[in-house]
Design a protein around this motif. Structure first.
Motif, PDB file in Angstrom:
ATOM      1  N   ALA A   7      16.999  16.351  24.412  1.00  0.00           N
ATOM      2  CA  ALA A   7      16.002  16.832  23.640  1.00  0.00           C
ATOM      3  C   ALA A   7      15.740  18.203  23.913  1.00  0.00           C
ATOM      4  N   HIS A   8      15.478  19.133  22.737  1.00  0.00           N
ATOM      5  CA  HIS A   8      15.352  20.262  22.552  1.00  0.00           C
ATOM      6  C   HIS A   8      14.060  20.701  21.980  1.00  0.00           C
ATOM      7  N   TRP A   9      13.044  21.441  22.449  1.00  0.00           N
ATOM      8  CA  TRP A   9      11.996  21.885  22.050  1.00  0.00           C
ATOM      9  C   TRP A   9      11.604  23.441  21.768  1.00  0.00           C
ATOM     10  N   ASN A  10      11.067  23.864  20.915  1.00  0.00           N
ATOM     11  CA  ASN A  10      10.703  25.197  20.646  1.00  0.00           C
ATOM     12  C   ASN A  10       9.190  25.531  20.175  1.00  0.00           C
ATOM     13  N   GLY A  11       8.412  26.209  20.678  1.00  0.00           N
ATOM     14  CA  GLY A  11       7.142  26.393  20.165  1.00  0.00           C
ATOM     15  C   GLY A  11       5.718  25.638  20.682  1.00  0.00           C
ATOM     16  N   THR A  12       4.912  26.000  20.092  1.00  0.00           N
ATOM     17  CA  THR A  12       3.502  25.028  20.493  1.00  0.00           C
ATOM     18  C   THR A  12       3.601  23.636  20.255  1.00  0.00           C
ATOM     19  N   LEU A  13       2.711  22.952  20.868  1.00  0.00           N
ATOM     20  CA  LEU A  13       2.590  21.432  20.520  1.00  0.00           C
ATOM     21  C   LEU A  13       2.439  21.143  18.980  1.00  0.00           C
ATOM     22  N   LYS A  14       1.470  21.787  18.327  1.00  0.00           N
ATOM     23  CA  LYS A  14       1.259  21.411  17.020  1.00  0.00           C
ATOM     24  C   LYS A  14       2.271  22.288  16.013  1.00  0.00           C
ATOM     25  N   ASP A  15       2.812  23.544  16.369  1.00  0.00           N
ATOM     26  CA  ASP A  15       3.830  24.249  15.172  1.00  0.00           C
ATOM     27  C   ASP A  15       5.125  24.180  15.752  1.00  0.00           C
ATOM     28  N   GLY A  16       5.322  23.820  16.817  1.00  0.00           N
ATOM     29  CA  GLY A  16       6.669  23.626  17.464  1.00  0.00           C
ATOM     30  C   GLY A  16       7.294  22.628  16.688  1.00  0.00           C
ATOM     31  N   SER A  17       8.734  22.533  16.938  1.00  0.00           N
ATOM     32  CA  SER A  17       9.555  21.512  16.601  1.00  0.00           C
ATOM     33  C   SER A  17      11.086  21.441  17.567  1.00  0.00           C
ATOM     34  N   GLY A  18      11.687  20.249  17.291  1.00  0.00           N
ATOM     35  CA  GLY A  18      12.671  20.088  18.331  1.00  0.00           C
ATOM     36  C   GLY A  18      13.744  19.043  17.731  1.00  0.00           C
ATOM     37  N   GLN A  31      15.352  15.577  13.947  1.00  0.00           N
ATOM     38  CA  GLN A  31      13.953  16.348  14.022  1.00  0.00           C
ATOM     39  C   GLN A  31      13.072  15.578  14.509  1.00  0.00           C
ATOM     40  N   TYR A  32      12.096  16.205  15.344  1.00  0.00           N
ATOM     41  CA  TYR A  32      11.034  15.592  15.859  1.00  0.00           C
ATOM     42  C   TYR A  32       9.865  16.681  15.874  1.00  0.00           C
ATOM     43  N   SER A  33       8.611  16.409  15.957  1.00  0.00           N
ATOM     44  CA  SER A  33       7.638  17.552  15.808  1.00  0.00           C
ATOM     45  C   SER A  33       6.325  16.592  15.812  1.00  0.00           C
ATOM     46  N   PHE A  34       5.164  17.401  15.897  1.00  0.00           N
ATOM     47  CA  PHE A  34       4.028  16.943  16.177  1.00  0.00           C
ATOM     48  C   PHE A  34       3.536  16.105  15.020  1.00  0.00           C
ATOM     49  N   LYS A  35       3.949  16.298  13.970  1.00  0.00           N
ATOM     50  CA  LYS A  35       3.647  15.610  12.539  1.00  0.00           C
ATOM     51  C   LYS A  35       4.456  14.253  12.537  1.00  0.00           C
ATOM     52  N   THR A  36       5.688  14.207  13.078  1.00  0.00           N
ATOM     53  CA  THR A  36       6.301  13.017  13.232  1.00  0.00           C
ATOM     54  C   THR A  36       5.915  11.996  14.113  1.00  0.00           C
ATOM     55  N   ARG A  37       5.200  12.691  15.177  1.00  0.00           N
ATOM     56  CA  ARG A  37       4.721  11.907  16.287  1.00  0.00           C
ATOM     57  C   ARG A  37       3.281  11.254  16.035  1.00  0.00           C
ATOM     58  N   PHE A  38       2.549  12.125  15.598  1.00  0.00           N
ATOM     59  CA  PHE A  38       1.118  11.766  15.602  1.00  0.00           C
ATOM     60  C   PHE A  38       0.687  11.724  14.203  1.00  0.00           C
TER      61      PHE A  38
END
Length: 140
Positions: A7-18, A31-38
């Motif tokens: 897994a790779h992540w870059n940025g803040t919880l809400k604005d980041g992505s990985g 891709q995964y992100s705050f939007k795809t998760r919550f």
């Protein structure tokens, strides 16, 4: 045998992505992100991957048990619904719903017993409560 994923992540919880990548490359920088998760977004999230893994493992375990008993299973379809408590940020359960074609020589009672055993004993069911370890490399 080892199975791996990264897994790779870059940025803040809400604005980041990985992105997530699996050893088989079935997931390859998916891709995964705050939007795809919550919320709703394009990509995947850890909870749906757990649900998919559980559905796949359980369904294979049912097929394997029937085969070991000398039966040839037909179509086995499982939906897994993972419940996520957003307040506690905790998985509270996974509901499995199995639909199957009638199998010659297998009663409904026998089939339900096989399914119950698979629910308790498939590798992912057992893994959901195992201990885990962590190694941290910081400041790379």
């Amino acid at each position: 045998m080892k199975r791996t994923a990264t897994a790779h992540w870059n940025g803040t919880l809400k604005d980041g992505s990985g992105h997530l990548t699996t050893q088989s490359t079935t997931l390859n920088q998916t891709q995964y992100s705050f939007k795809t998760r919550f919320e709703q977004g394009v990509g995947t999230n850890p909870e749906e991957l757990i649900a998919a893994a559980h559905a796949g493992c359980f369904t294979m375990a049912v097929g394997a048990a029937l085969t070991q008993q000398g039966f040839t299973p037909g179509n086995l379809d499982t939906a897994a619904v993972l419940d996520l408590d957003m307040a506690a940020l905790s998985i509270t359960g996974i509901h499995l719903e199995l639909k199957a074609d009638t199998i010659e020589g297998v009663s409904e009672e026998q089939f339900k017993a096989v399914a119950e055993d698979a629910k308790k004993n498939c590798i992912i069911s057992k893994a959901l409560s195992v201990p885990f370890t962590l190694n941290v490399i910081y400041g790379v």
